[in-house]
Every structure is written in structure tokens, then in C-alpha cells.
Design an enzyme around this catalytic site. Structure first.
Site, PDB file in Angstrom:
ATOM      1  N   ARG A   1       0.794  -1.228   0.000  1.00 16.37           N
ATOM      2  CA  ARG A   1       0.000   0.000   0.000  1.00 16.37           C
ATOM      3  C   ARG A   1       0.831   1.285   0.000  1.00 16.37           C
ATOM      4  O   ARG A   1       0.461   2.273  -0.618  1.00 16.37           O
ATOM      5  CB  ARG A   1      -0.834  -0.033   1.265  1.00 16.37           C
ATOM      6  CG  ARG A   1      -2.228   0.337   1.043  1.00 16.37           C
ATOM      7  CD  ARG A   1      -3.016  -0.026   2.258  1.00 16.37           C
ATOM      8  NE  ARG A   1      -3.870  -1.157   1.964  1.00 16.37           N
ATOM      9  CZ  ARG A   1      -4.708  -1.681   2.843  1.00 16.37           C
ATOM     10  NH1 ARG A   1      -4.786  -1.181   4.051  1.00 16.37           N
ATOM     11  NH2 ARG A   1      -5.469  -2.690   2.507  1.00 16.37           N
TER      12      ARG A   1
ATOM     13  N   ARG B   1       1.650  -1.582   7.147  1.00 16.26           N
ATOM     14  CA  ARG B   1       0.893  -2.809   7.402  1.00 16.26           C
ATOM     15  C   ARG B   1       0.558  -3.534   6.109  1.00 16.26           C
ATOM     16  O   ARG B   1       0.110  -2.910   5.134  1.00 16.26           O
ATOM     17  CB  ARG B   1      -0.401  -2.456   8.134  1.00 16.26           C
ATOM     18  CG  ARG B   1      -1.333  -3.633   8.337  1.00 16.26           C
ATOM     19  CD  ARG B   1      -2.545  -3.199   9.111  1.00 16.26           C
ATOM     20  NE  ARG B   1      -3.306  -2.202   8.398  1.00 16.26           N
ATOM     21  CZ  ARG B   1      -4.341  -2.459   7.625  1.00 16.26           C
ATOM     22  NH1 ARG B   1      -4.734  -3.704   7.433  1.00 16.26           N
ATOM     23  NH2 ARG B   1      -4.993  -1.486   7.034  1.00 16.26           N
TER      24      ARG B   1
HETATM   25  C1  SIN Z   1      -9.341  -2.821   2.116  1.00 22.57           C
HETATM   26  O1  SIN Z   1     -10.339  -3.534   2.024  1.00 22.57           O
HETATM   27  O2  SIN Z   1      -8.722  -2.375   1.157  1.00 22.57           O
HETATM   28  C2  SIN Z   1      -8.864  -2.497   3.483  1.00 22.57           C
HETATM   29  C3  SIN Z   1      -8.302  -3.699   4.096  1.00 22.57           C
HETATM   30  C4  SIN Z   1      -7.254  -3.304   5.060  1.00 22.57           C
HETATM   31  O3  SIN Z   1      -7.062  -2.134   5.352  1.00 22.57           O
HETATM   32  O4  SIN Z   1      -6.554  -4.203   5.530  1.00 22.57           O
END
Ligand code: SIN
Length: 555
Positions: free
Chosen positions: A301, A397
């Protein structure tokens, strides 16, 4: 490093307690971690009181779409989950904590199912698995398509009610009650009525478990609900606990962009949409993640958010676009009913057109220093879930490791307290200076933090932010504490630590990206750990990262 970096509120001007009650354990917060702690403690025969500042289940868990990461697939292996977590964590994970998380995740999922969670199942009746960013295998368990968190909340909320566990809703946890030797012996709480704090009292307990979630509301736009204001982190710090990795704020790459004035909680478009094949494009339809990372749209991410930020800087645009239109309208609507509806309510058709998205604050990787049993650095005080910093999440994370961590830590913390509850300690009246930040300053705090401590940062902006935070108005002495002041003071505390750490960390790593220090530096593979002294001065030190033989994995 041990410099005085900044000053924050050392203790709140508490309302007088009109009552006192005792219990074994107070759990603060009603997301996955808090509810599971309470349920597991009750099952072990402990008396538990849950304190939550909204209604039961108002926390971030309810909004989680993706699900829970756990090694359940025939083609998966715990070593792969460990590896993916360490890679996403960009060198700041505690490897032992990661290994414990991965080993215990399947049992946590089974526990949830045993409590009645209706997970999405495959044709063989086992949990259906999907993929999200940074995962090398399909290992995300989900429910209701994109309503995983809501099902977790429903399941645990029902389990709480069936057990008759006491819940104090709309109740603020103000400050910890401390014994003469610095142990946490309970909490001063007060009911919130139209924003005022009323009916204040003391809950005496042998253990206080914080499960208060994160601080996404520190930013103008966030996927987090209104209550995510860092109250638990600030309370723990005031109680003498250490906190770490506060600069590592994860921005979710795909939050629906509805215009420059959007503020507060925004619509999340789950990473699972990209897991099913959606792609990120710019206004000209060019795929922005191709060539940016080997996993392209399913890169960790931090990489995706930073790539979007770079694209926005280069093009001057406000958003990029998430294109799921090639997946088939029926499939998208069936697999992601909640997201499809939320996009439609904002005027966008996810099933047929690229929808505008931009990064928004999503998850606090840092928090109160704790092990996976919830033990903090203060006896009697425990922290589980997002408020805790166990080293599982590192500098970024891995997707869907958060509810998993909350459940694993909750089960472990409950087992610890079932076995070994600390001795009762007598609280002493609080001493020392008290203070609070004027709630009128809240908009200034969030605007400046958004501007200077977002996806990308630099020394000049962070120094400006530090100056602003240091000069904010304080509550007029003698003015009554109210709920808005408690939240604003917490936001100020978190912002101050975050800014100090982001200024000190002269490198880019995970969620912390410095335009003026773009390299990841081996000598910064350390955690920044903070504590307060009685006057409210912040002291910061570095601590080595605990890595086992698998060594230094950096994305
Ligand atoms: C998402 O569904 O993209 C969020 C899941 C997460 O933040 O782990």
C-alpha cells in the site's frame, strides 16, 4: 537519541469522580480487538466492563471491507505470509511478533466462526479466499462480499450480549488512575451527553486493556469513523507508557475522491477490488502502477499511495481512477455490493466506469508499545489492536493483517489475564500539572497535518507544522473539560509526536516518505520510541528492530 523534542499535555483537568466501582478488567473500545478481549475474558470467568465512547461497534472494524489475512489455502505456507508481512513492513517489523501472528491467525478465524461469524465460503464449504496488495497468495477471508468488518462486529457484539458483559456506551475514558508506584489501577470515566462530560466516576480494576483504535481523524480525509482521534494513545502516554512508530501512518490508495472540500470519513474502495483485477489509471487512461513495482496494482500500500502521489504531483490532477469496468458489471455488483452502492450514492458507477480515487489516512502502524499479549511498558496497562504497536505492522501494514492482529492479540491478552491478573493496586490522587488544548484549534491541527505530514513530507513543512502545534491555544484554566477537548488534546498529542518523529527520521521508509530524503537508509532501521515526563516534555530514543535469522527484508 534523548532530546526534548516537544511538549504535549501531561494530564487532563479531570472532572471530580462522583462514584467508584470495581471490576477485574476494564476494556476500552468496541472494535474487533476490544470485543474479542472482553468475550474471551468473560469465557475465562473474569468480570469485565467495556467502556466505549460511541455506541457498541462504532469503531473502525465495522467499516473494514477487505477481511482477515490467514494461511488457509492449499497453495499457501506460513513462511510466505511471514515473508509478505516483513516485505510490506519495510524493515521495521518485529519478526517474532510476525511469526506469532501468522501461526495463530487460522485459530483466530476459527474462533470467530465458532462464535457464529458467517464468512463467505467456497464450493467445498471452506472460507473463500481473495488477494490484496503485497500478498503472494490468496489468503484474505471475507464476509458479505465487502462487509467483513461489519460481520466481525455483529458476531462479537452478539457474543458480548449473550454473555451479559457490562458495556458503558457513550462513555469517555479520560485518564488512567495510577498507584503510588506507577501501576495502572483503573480509569476515570465520564458519560458523554450532548458533548458534555457528566456523571464522572472511577472504575477500579486490576487491568485496563486499551483497544481504542487509531487516529485517522488527524487528517482532513480518512477512511476512519469520527471516533478515531488517538484518545487511547494519548491516555497511555499520559499514564507513562512508551509509544513508537507514530510517523508510520498508512494511507489507503483508493478512497473515493468526491472533491477538494471532502472532509471526515470517506468511502473506501477496497484493495480487494484490485485483488479481483481492477487497475489504477490516470486521466488519460495510462496504467500508473505498471513498471512502478513487480506486483503492479497489487504492490504494498505504501508503494501504491506514493506512486499515486507522484502522479498527482506530475499531472496537477486531484485524483487518479480505479477501473473495474472490464470485470463485468454483474460480478462487480455481486462481489462488492456495499462499495458499488456507496459509489452510486456519490454519483459514480463502479461497475461500468473508472471512478476517481486518491489516498486518504487509513491505519496507524504505530501506537502504544506492547507485545502480542498486550503488555505495555506500564504494569496494569495493556493495549491490543490498532492502538498498540507490537511490531507486527512495521513501517507499513500488510493488507488485512489488522483485524487478524486485533483478534490474535485479544485472545492472547485474555489468556494472559485469565491466568495471571495483576494484584489490585490502590490509586492515589493525581498530582502535577494539568492542561488541555482548546477544541477550537482542531481544524487547524488537521489542516496543517494534512498539508505537511501526509503521504509525502519534507523538513520545511514538518518544521512549520511543529511550530504551529507548539503555539496552539490551551483551554482557559478552570474551564470544564468536554468530549471535544479530550479529542482535540489527543489529536494534538499524536500530531506532535508524529511531527517530531517525521522530522527526526531523515530517510524514506514504508509509510514515511521524505521528498528531501528519498533513500531508505540502513542506519535508520530503528524505531523511534517516545515517552513523556511529568511536565509534558517528550523524550525520544531509538530502538533496534528485532529480526530473527530471516534478516533484513526491505521492499
Ligand atoms: C481494504 O479492504 O482495502 C482495506 C483492508 C485493510 O485495510 O486491511
Amino acid at each position: 537519541m534523548s532530546t526534548n523534542l516537544a511538549r504535549v499535555v501531561p494530564a487532563l483537568p479531570l472532572p471530580v469522580a462522583g462514584w467508584t466501582r470495581g471490576t477485574d478488567v476494564v476494556v476500552v473500545g468496541s472494535g474487533a480487538a476490544g470485543l474479542m478481549t472482553a468475550v474471551a475474558l468473560a469465557d475465562a470467568g473474569r468480570a469485565v466492563t467495556v467502556v466505549t465512547k460511541g455506541a457498541l461497534g462504532d469503531g473502525s472494524t465495522t467499516w473494514a471491507q477487505g477481511g482477515l489475512a490467514a494461511v488457509l489455502g492449499a497453495d499457501d505456507d506460513p513462511e510466505l505470509h511471514v515473508h509478505d508481512t516483513l516485505v510490506a513492513g519495510a524493515g521495521l517489523c518485529d519478526e517474532e511478533a510476525v511469526r506469532t501472528l501468522v501461526a495463530e491467525a487460522p485459530a483466530a478465524v476459527a474462533h470467530l466462526q465458532g462464535l457464529g461469524a458467517r464468512l463467505d465460503l467456497d464450493r467445498t464449504g471452506r472460507p473463500a479466499l481473495t488477494r490484496e496488495g503485497g500478498h503472494s497468495r490468496d489468503r484474505i477471508v471475507h464476509a458479505g462480499g465487502d462487509a467483513s468488518g461489519a460481520e466481525v462486529t455483529r458476531t462479537l457484539g452478539d457474543a458480548l450480549r449473550v454473555r451479559g458483559i457490562e458495556v458503558l456506551e457513550h462513555t469517555a475514558a479520560l485518564d488512567a488512575l495510577l498507584s503510588a508506584d506507577g501501576r495502572v489501577a483503573g480509569l476515570r470515566v465520564a458519560r458523554i451527553s450532548d458533548g458534555a462530560l457528566v456523571d464522572a466516576g472511577d472504575l477500579h480494576a486490576r487491568a485496563v486493556v486499551l483497544a481504542t483504535g487509531g487516529y485517522g481523524q488527524l487528517y482532513a480525509a480518512s477512511s476512519n469513523p469520527a471516533g478515531a482521534t488517538g484518545d487511547g494513545l494519548a491516555l497511555a502516554l499520559r499514564a507513562g507508557a512508551e509509544v513508537a512508530d507514530v510517523e508510520m501512518v498508512q494511507f489507503h490508495p483508493t478512497v473515493l475522491w468526491t472533491g477538494p472540500g471532502a472532509a471526515g470519513q470517506q468511502v473506501l474502495v477496497s484493495e480487494a477490488v484490485r485483488g479481483e483485477g481492477a487497475v489504477l489509471v490516470d486521466a488519460d487512461g495510462r496504467r500508473i502502477m505498471l513498471g512502478a513495482h513487480p506486483l503492479a496494482d497489487l504492490a504494498p500500500r505504501d508503494v501504491v499511495s506514493a506512486t499515486i502521489a507522484a502522479s498527482l504531483r506530475a499531472t496537477g490532477a486531484d485524483s487518479v481512477f480505479l477501473d473495474a469496468s472490464h470485470l463485468g458489471a454483474d460480478f462487480v455488483a455481486r462481489r462488492f455490493p456495499g462499495i458499488t452502492a456507496a459509489c452510486a450514492a456519490a454519483g459514480f458507477d463502479l461497475t461500468r466506469e473508472p471512478v476517481p480515487v486518491a489516498p486518504a489516512a487509513h491505519y496507524a502502524c504505530g501506537g502504544v508499545v506492547a507485545d502480542l499479549d498486550g503488555r505495555t511498558t506500564v504494569p496494569g496497562l495493556y493495549a491490543v489492536g490498532e492502538v498498540a504497536c507490537t511490531g507486527v505492522q512495521g513501517a507499513n501494514r500488510l493488507a488485512s493483517n489488522s483485524i487478524t492482529e486485533g483478534l490474535v492479540a485479544a485472545r492472547r491478552c485474555a489468556a494472559l489475564l485469565a491466568e495471571d491478573l495483576p494484584a489490585a493496586a490502590a490509586p492515589v490522587p493525581p498530582r502535577g500539572p494539568v492542561d488541555a488544548v482548546d477544541p477550537a484549534a482542531r481544524a487547524e491541527i488537521t489542516a496543517a497535518t494534512t498539508r505537511h505530514a501526509g503521504v509525502v513530507r519534507d523538513a520545511d513543512g514538518l518544521a512549520e507544522l511543529a511550530g504551529l502545534l507548539g503555539g496552539l491555544p490551551r483551554l482557559i484554566p478552570g474551564a470544564a473539560l468536554d468530549a471535544a477537548t479530550v479529542e482535540t488534546t489527543a489529536l494534538h498529542t499524536v500530531a506532535t509526536l508524529l511531527t517530531a518523529a517525521a522530522l527526526a527520521r531523515t530517510e524514506s521508509r514504508g509509510c514515511h516518505r521524505r521528498l528531501d530524503a528519498p533513500e531508505t537508509r540502513p542506519d535508520w532501521q530503528v524505531r523511534l520510541v517516545h515517552r513523556l515526563d511529568r511536565s509534558g516534555s517528550v523524550h525520544t530514543r531509538t530502538e533496534p528492530v528485532r529480526l530473527l535469522a530471516a534478516a533484513q527484508v526491505v521492499a
